[in-house]
Design a protein around this motif. Structure first.
Motif, PDB file in Angstrom:
ATOM      1  N   PRO A   1       0.885  -1.100   0.044  1.00 17.53           N
ATOM      2  CA  PRO A   1       0.141   0.068   0.084  1.00 17.53           C
ATOM      3  C   PRO A   1       0.781   1.288  -0.145  1.00 17.53           C
ATOM      4  CG  PRO A   1      -0.746  -1.523   1.679  1.00 17.53           C
ATOM      5  CD  PRO A   1       0.388  -2.232   1.323  1.00 17.53           C
ATOM      6  N   ASP A   2       1.984   1.202   0.717  1.00 12.32           N
ATOM      7  CA  ASP A   2       2.630   2.314   0.629  1.00 12.32           C
ATOM      8  C   ASP A   2       3.970   2.513  -0.104  1.00 12.32           C
ATOM      9  OD1 ASP A   2       1.385   3.400   2.796  1.00 12.32           O
ATOM     10  OD2 ASP A   2       2.359   2.210   4.345  1.00 12.32           O
ATOM     11  N   ASP A   3       3.691   1.412  -1.545  1.00 14.10           N
ATOM     12  CA  ASP A   3       5.038   1.580  -2.346  1.00 14.10           C
ATOM     13  C   ASP A   3       5.241   2.979  -2.779  1.00 14.10           C
ATOM     14  OD1 ASP A   3       6.755   0.629  -4.102  1.00 14.10           O
ATOM     15  OD2 ASP A   3       5.038   0.270  -5.739  1.00 14.10           O
ATOM     16  N   ASP A   4       6.355   3.212  -2.971  1.00 12.84           N
ATOM     17  CA  ASP A   4       7.015   4.706  -3.675  1.00 12.84           C
ATOM     18  C   ASP A   4       7.780   4.705  -4.776  1.00 12.84           C
ATOM     19  OD1 ASP A   4       9.448   3.300  -3.109  1.00 12.84           O
ATOM     20  OD2 ASP A   4      10.209   4.648  -1.673  1.00 12.84           O
ATOM     21  N   MET A   5       7.592   3.546  -5.342  1.00  9.39           N
ATOM     22  CA  MET A   5       7.777   3.080  -6.807  1.00  9.39           C
ATOM     23  C   MET A   5       9.362   3.556  -7.143  1.00  9.39           C
ATOM     24  SD  MET A   5       5.272   1.936  -8.299  1.00  9.39           S
ATOM     25  CE  MET A   5       5.787   1.781 -10.190  1.00  9.39           C
ATOM     26  N   SER A   6      10.210   3.714  -5.989  1.00  9.18           N
ATOM     27  CA  SER A   6      11.554   4.081  -6.120  1.00  9.18           C
ATOM     28  C   SER A   6      12.132   2.973  -7.048  1.00  9.18           C
ATOM     29  CB  SER A   6      12.325   4.032  -4.802  1.00  9.18           C
ATOM     30  OG  SER A   6      12.603   2.783  -3.931  1.00  9.18           O
ATOM     31  N   TRP A   7      11.904   1.588  -6.664  1.00  8.60           N
ATOM     32  CA  TRP A   7      12.461   0.355  -7.498  1.00  8.60           C
ATOM     33  C   TRP A   7      12.376   0.462  -9.032  1.00  8.60           C
ATOM     34  CZ3 TRP A   7       9.037  -2.657 -10.391  1.00  8.60           C
ATOM     35  CH2 TRP A   7       7.470  -2.342 -10.322  1.00  8.60           C
TER      36      TRP A   7
ATOM     37  N   ASN B   1      -2.988   5.324  -6.685  1.00 12.19           N
ATOM     38  CA  ASN B   1      -2.245   5.674  -7.818  1.00 12.19           C
ATOM     39  C   ASN B   1      -2.839   7.186  -7.838  1.00 12.19           C
ATOM     40  OD1 ASN B   1      -0.189   3.997  -8.716  1.00 12.19           O
ATOM     41  ND2 ASN B   1      -1.659   2.791  -9.989  1.00 12.19           N
ATOM     42  N   TRP B   2      -3.828   7.598  -7.849  1.00 14.42           N
ATOM     43  CA  TRP B   2      -4.536   8.823  -7.925  1.00 14.42           C
ATOM     44  C   TRP B   2      -3.554   9.770  -6.815  1.00 14.42           C
ATOM     45  CZ3 TRP B   2      -7.088  12.643 -10.507  1.00 14.42           C
ATOM     46  CH2 TRP B   2      -7.631  13.728  -9.848  1.00 14.42           C
ATOM     47  N   GLU B   3      -3.719   9.352  -5.694  1.00 13.80           N
ATOM     48  CA  GLU B   3      -2.995  10.013  -4.664  1.00 13.80           C
ATOM     49  C   GLU B   3      -1.632  10.122  -4.683  1.00 13.80           C
ATOM     50  OE1 GLU B   3      -4.279   8.026  -1.106  1.00 13.80           O
ATOM     51  OE2 GLU B   3      -6.167   9.060  -1.024  1.00 13.80           O
ATOM     52  N   GLY B   4      -0.984   9.330  -5.374  1.00 13.42           N
ATOM     53  CA  GLY B   4       0.405   9.357  -5.746  1.00 13.42           C
ATOM     54  C   GLY B   4       0.660  10.267  -6.612  1.00 13.42           C
ATOM     55  N   PHE B   5       0.012   9.969  -7.832  1.00 12.98           N
ATOM     56  CA  PHE B   5       0.315  10.776  -9.085  1.00 12.98           C
ATOM     57  C   PHE B   5       0.111  12.283  -8.782  1.00 12.98           C
ATOM     58  CE2 PHE B   5      -0.947   7.399 -12.136  1.00 12.98           C
ATOM     59  CZ  PHE B   5       0.124   6.840 -11.971  1.00 12.98           C
ATOM     60  N   THR B   6      -1.168  12.405  -7.898  1.00  8.65           N
ATOM     61  CA  THR B   6      -1.451  14.007  -7.956  1.00  8.65           C
ATOM     62  C   THR B   6      -0.379  14.796  -6.953  1.00  8.65           C
ATOM     63  OG1 THR B   6      -2.958  13.609  -6.030  1.00  8.65           O
ATOM     64  CG2 THR B   6      -3.753  13.798  -8.638  1.00  8.65           C
TER      65      THR B   6
ATOM     66  N   GLY C   1       2.689  15.478 -18.259  1.00  8.92           N
ATOM     67  CA  GLY C   1       2.032  15.913 -17.022  1.00  8.92           C
ATOM     68  C   GLY C   1       0.833  16.739 -17.265  1.00  8.92           C
ATOM     69  N   ASN C   2       0.888  17.537 -18.189  1.00  7.55           N
ATOM     70  CA  ASN C   2       0.003  18.425 -18.853  1.00  7.55           C
ATOM     71  C   ASN C   2      -1.363  17.592 -19.299  1.00  7.55           C
ATOM     72  OD1 ASN C   2       0.727  21.114 -18.263  1.00  7.55           O
ATOM     73  ND2 ASN C   2       2.130  20.939 -20.169  1.00  7.55           N
ATOM     74  N   TRP C   3      -1.122  16.481 -19.735  1.00  3.45           N
ATOM     75  CA  TRP C   3      -2.026  15.608 -20.445  1.00  3.45           C
ATOM     76  C   TRP C   3      -2.824  14.956 -19.216  1.00  3.45           C
ATOM     77  CZ3 TRP C   3      -2.575   9.877 -19.809  1.00  3.45           C
ATOM     78  CH2 TRP C   3      -3.774   9.482 -20.435  1.00  3.45           C
ATOM     79  N   LEU C   4      -2.037  14.714 -18.240  1.00  3.53           N
ATOM     80  CA  LEU C   4      -2.589  13.796 -16.876  1.00  3.53           C
ATOM     81  C   LEU C   4      -3.473  14.984 -16.280  1.00  3.53           C
ATOM     82  CD1 LEU C   4       0.684  12.029 -15.680  1.00  3.53           C
ATOM     83  CD2 LEU C   4      -1.628  10.775 -16.291  1.00  3.53           C
ATOM     84  N   ALA C   5      -2.898  16.134 -16.351  1.00  8.13           N
ATOM     85  CA  ALA C   5      -3.846  17.098 -15.744  1.00  8.13           C
ATOM     86  C   ALA C   5      -5.098  17.330 -16.062  1.00  8.13           C
ATOM     87  CB  ALA C   5      -3.009  18.300 -15.454  1.00  8.13           C
TER      88      ALA C   5
END
Length: 203
Positions: A27-33, A63-68, A88-92
């Protein structure tokens, strides 16, 4: 009165996985890997070929919380590459459907991103989206949603980017209680990071 319907939109699931099959450490994956791969210039070129064809993005709560929390800063950072800022602009601004049992619409509106709405039922929502006007529907690295849509037979194309790292545990991308058959549509190697992307289509 019955009308004439055109071809359905294509649902594309895109995910990064470790070589032992996990999409996150939990749940708390930071995607650093996976960040070396995700942010590499070669990867940016490859992913641009996918997201530019989509007019709807699908994510889960995590992912929403991580991405934003990350992408607005990357988008504004003058040191970010042009492709990073474009993504980033596309995602926004792209139409976004956020699947969550806890988030409310007001939670989405607290972020800098626009054009997002909460949905509860992945299968029903994606069936409706497939029949609506638009281009591809892109599921962004959300394992629980990808699993639900795979079980419902709603994923048309699958991009699995295998990163040369093992996590030893966490959340597996593919469901353990579902069998399916796919055809290989292409492979892409990212030499700078050693990652390989496998592109599959339903037969």
């Amino acid at each position: 009165m019955a009308g004439t319907t055109g071809p359905q939109r294509t649902v594309i699931a895109d995910a990064v996985v470790s070589i032992d099959g996990y999409s996150s450490t939990g749940p708390d994956d930071d995607m650093s890997w996976a960040m070396e791969h995700i942010m590499s210039p070669q990867s940016e070129v490859f992913y641009e070929g996918i997201w530019r064809g989509a007019s709807t993005a699908i994510v889960g709560r995590t992912n929403w919380e991580g991405f934003t929390s990350v992408w607005p800063g990357l988008t504004k950072d003058p040191s970010s590459s042009t492709r990073t800022r474009d993504l980033g602009n596309w995602l926004a601004t792209v139409e976004k459907v956020v699947f969550s049992t806890t988030l409310q619409q007001a939670d989405l509106e607290k972020t800098e991103w626009t054009n997002a709405r909460v949905a509860r039922d992945p299968e029903a929502e994606v069936r409706s989206l497939k029949d609506a006007p638009g281009r591809d529907i892109l599921v962004l690295n959300s394992a629980s949603i990808i699993q639900a849509l795979l079980k419902a037979g709603l994923v048309d194309e699958l991009y699995l980017t295998v990163v040369p790292a093992t996590l030893g545990g966490g959340l597996r991308l593919l469901p353990t209680d579902h069998a399916s058959t796919w055809q290989l549509a292409g492979t892409t190697t990212i030499p700078t990071t050693g990652a390989v992307t496998l592109h599959y289509r339903r037969p």
